[in-house]
Write an enzyme that holds these catalytic residues in place. Structure first.
Site, PDB file in Angstrom:
ATOM      1  N   ASP A 168       5.556 -12.030   7.406  1.00  0.00           N
ATOM      2  CA  ASP A 168       5.739 -12.454   6.023  1.00  0.00           C
ATOM      3  C   ASP A 168       5.010 -13.782   5.899  1.00  0.00           C
ATOM      4  O   ASP A 168       5.442 -14.792   6.470  1.00  0.00           O
ATOM      5  CB  ASP A 168       7.226 -12.611   5.693  1.00  0.00           C
ATOM      6  CG  ASP A 168       7.480 -12.984   4.241  1.00  0.00           C
ATOM      7  OD1 ASP A 168       6.560 -13.504   3.585  1.00  0.00           O
ATOM      8  OD2 ASP A 168       8.616 -12.779   3.767  1.00  0.00           O
ATOM      9  N   VAL A 169       3.888 -13.782   5.190  1.00  0.00           N
ATOM     10  CA  VAL A 169       3.034 -14.971   5.158  1.00  0.00           C
ATOM     11  C   VAL A 169       3.718 -16.173   4.514  1.00  0.00           C
ATOM     12  O   VAL A 169       3.232 -17.307   4.643  1.00  0.00           O
ATOM     13  CB  VAL A 169       1.698 -14.670   4.444  1.00  0.00           C
ATOM     14  CG1 VAL A 169       0.866 -13.687   5.251  1.00  0.00           C
ATOM     15  CG2 VAL A 169       1.937 -14.165   3.022  1.00  0.00           C
ATOM     16  N   TYR A 224      -2.258 -15.134 -11.377  1.00  0.00           N
ATOM     17  CA  TYR A 224      -3.191 -14.732 -10.324  1.00  0.00           C
ATOM     18  C   TYR A 224      -4.449 -15.601 -10.369  1.00  0.00           C
ATOM     19  O   TYR A 224      -4.929 -16.084  -9.338  1.00  0.00           O
ATOM     20  CB  TYR A 224      -3.545 -13.259 -10.513  1.00  0.00           C
ATOM     21  CG  TYR A 224      -4.477 -12.677  -9.481  1.00  0.00           C
ATOM     22  CD1 TYR A 224      -3.985 -12.198  -8.271  1.00  0.00           C
ATOM     23  CD2 TYR A 224      -5.854 -12.573  -9.709  1.00  0.00           C
ATOM     24  CE1 TYR A 224      -4.838 -11.641  -7.326  1.00  0.00           C
ATOM     25  CE2 TYR A 224      -6.701 -12.028  -8.787  1.00  0.00           C
ATOM     26  CZ  TYR A 224      -6.188 -11.558  -7.586  1.00  0.00           C
ATOM     27  OH  TYR A 224      -7.036 -11.012  -6.649  1.00  0.00           O
ATOM     28  N   THR A 235      -4.231 -11.159   7.852  1.00  0.00           N
ATOM     29  CA  THR A 235      -2.957 -10.983   7.153  1.00  0.00           C
ATOM     30  C   THR A 235      -3.091  -9.912   6.070  1.00  0.00           C
ATOM     31  O   THR A 235      -4.182  -9.668   5.548  1.00  0.00           O
ATOM     32  CB  THR A 235      -2.467 -12.291   6.510  1.00  0.00           C
ATOM     33  OG1 THR A 235      -3.316 -12.636   5.399  1.00  0.00           O
ATOM     34  CG2 THR A 235      -2.455 -13.438   7.512  1.00  0.00           C
ATOM     35  N   GLY A 236      -1.973  -9.266   5.752  1.00  0.00           N
ATOM     36  CA  GLY A 236      -1.978  -8.256   4.706  1.00  0.00           C
ATOM     37  C   GLY A 236      -2.927  -7.116   4.995  1.00  0.00           C
ATOM     38  O   GLY A 236      -3.572  -6.578   4.086  1.00  0.00           O
ATOM     39  N   ALA A 237      -3.011  -6.698   6.261  1.00  0.00           N
ATOM     40  CA  ALA A 237      -4.016  -5.712   6.666  1.00  0.00           C
ATOM     41  C   ALA A 237      -3.434  -4.318   6.841  1.00  0.00           C
ATOM     42  O   ALA A 237      -4.034  -3.470   7.494  1.00  0.00           O
ATOM     43  CB  ALA A 237      -4.701  -6.165   7.960  1.00  0.00           C
ATOM     44  N   GLY A 290      -5.776  -1.346   1.975  1.00  0.00           N
ATOM     45  CA  GLY A 290      -6.726  -1.982   1.073  1.00  0.00           C
ATOM     46  C   GLY A 290      -7.822  -2.762   1.764  1.00  0.00           C
ATOM     47  O   GLY A 290      -8.385  -2.337   2.781  1.00  0.00           O
ATOM     48  N   THR A 294      -8.929  -0.226  -4.777  1.00  0.00           N
ATOM     49  CA  THR A 294      -7.814  -0.276  -3.836  1.00  0.00           C
ATOM     50  C   THR A 294      -6.548   0.172  -4.560  1.00  0.00           C
ATOM     51  O   THR A 294      -6.522   0.268  -5.792  1.00  0.00           O
ATOM     52  CB  THR A 294      -7.594  -1.706  -3.303  1.00  0.00           C
ATOM     53  OG1 THR A 294      -7.225  -2.546  -4.415  1.00  0.00           O
ATOM     54  CG2 THR A 294      -8.842  -2.252  -2.630  1.00  0.00           C
TER      55      THR A 294
END
Length: 255
Positions: free
Chosen positions: A59-60, A151, A7-9, A12, A186
């Protein structure tokens, strides 16, 4: 052949993980909320071992979408591994963090790891076992991180969730671990340098020097430093490791 969803690949760390795994012979399914970014990642992956890496929009925060991806991949190739990498950050002093920011951070960084982990585990369990890796953070092991309270909370949660998943999923043959990067070079870090410099009333160069002084190995971490550890955890070399939070931070935090 191992088939792995990330995911989100679209950039970064996620892109670096996809690249490393493809180089090592995985079939990679690159997901991102930005489909064009996911497709750009796939376009630069090695096809030495497999010619059909995939890109999918995900969309996770949408559990049904995550389940659809898991089932689609399994039906086509068999789903062996899943990497929960998608995440966000925003640097704001604790007293100024708005509820909407907290909700968004926790929904993407923690709740989505939970629901995507469920989607993956339900499918992988049917196959008799596999691997899940959650990307946490050095900030998930210490609260001494300025301007990132939401975070920090989310990443502490990821480490605890990883342990809970590992404990329950061991009986169905699924190993679950997390990786805790430090100061990774990143686009996310580029934004954080600007935010932190503004909040400290200094320059981005001064903040970068602070990161370097905080790291005994005296360089900023590269995305591939993280990707290589993820690849190890997905390999048979890590077959007796589960529930761990592996620090990859050049010594910036030692536990």
């Amino acid at each position: 052949m191992t088939t792995t969803v990330i995911t989100g690949a679209g950039g970064g760390i996620g892109r670096a993980i996809a690249t490393e795994l493809a180089d090592r012979g995985h079939r990679v399914v690159v997901t991102d909320v930005d489909l064009a970014a996911a497709e750009a990642t796939v376009a630069q992956l090695s096809t030495q071992h497999v010619a059909d890496h995939w890109a999918r929009r995900l969309d996770v925060r949408d559990p049904r979408a995550a389940a659809t991806v898991a089932e689609e991949v399994d039906a086509a190739h068999g789903l062996d591994a899943w990497v929960n990498n998608a995440g966000i950050s925003a640097m704001v002093p604790f007293l100024d963090v708005e509820p909407a920011q907290v909700e968004r951070t926790l929904s993407i960084n923690l709740a989505a790891v939970f629901t995507c982990g469920q989607a993956a585990a339900r499918v992988i369990a049917r196959r008799g076992g596999g691997r899940i890796v959650n990307i946490a953070s050095m900030a998930g092991k210490q609260g001494r991180v300025p301007y990132l309270s939401d975070y920090v909370a989310s990443k502490f949660g990821v480490i605890g969730l990883t342990q809970a998943m590992a404990f329950e999923l061991a009986e169905v043959g699924i190993r679950v671990n997390s990786v805790c990067p430090g100061y990774v070079a990143t686009p996310m870090q580029d934004r954080e340098l600007i935010w932190e410099a503004s909040l400290r009333d200094t320059t981005t160069e001064a903040v970068r020097d602070l990161y370097l002084r905080d790291t005994p190995l005296r360089r900023l971490e590269e995305p591939r430093d993280v990707a290589k550890v993820v690849a190890f955890l997905l390999s048979d070399d890590a077959e007796f490791i589960t529930g761990e939070a592996i620090a990859v931070n050049g010594g910036a935090f030692m536990d």
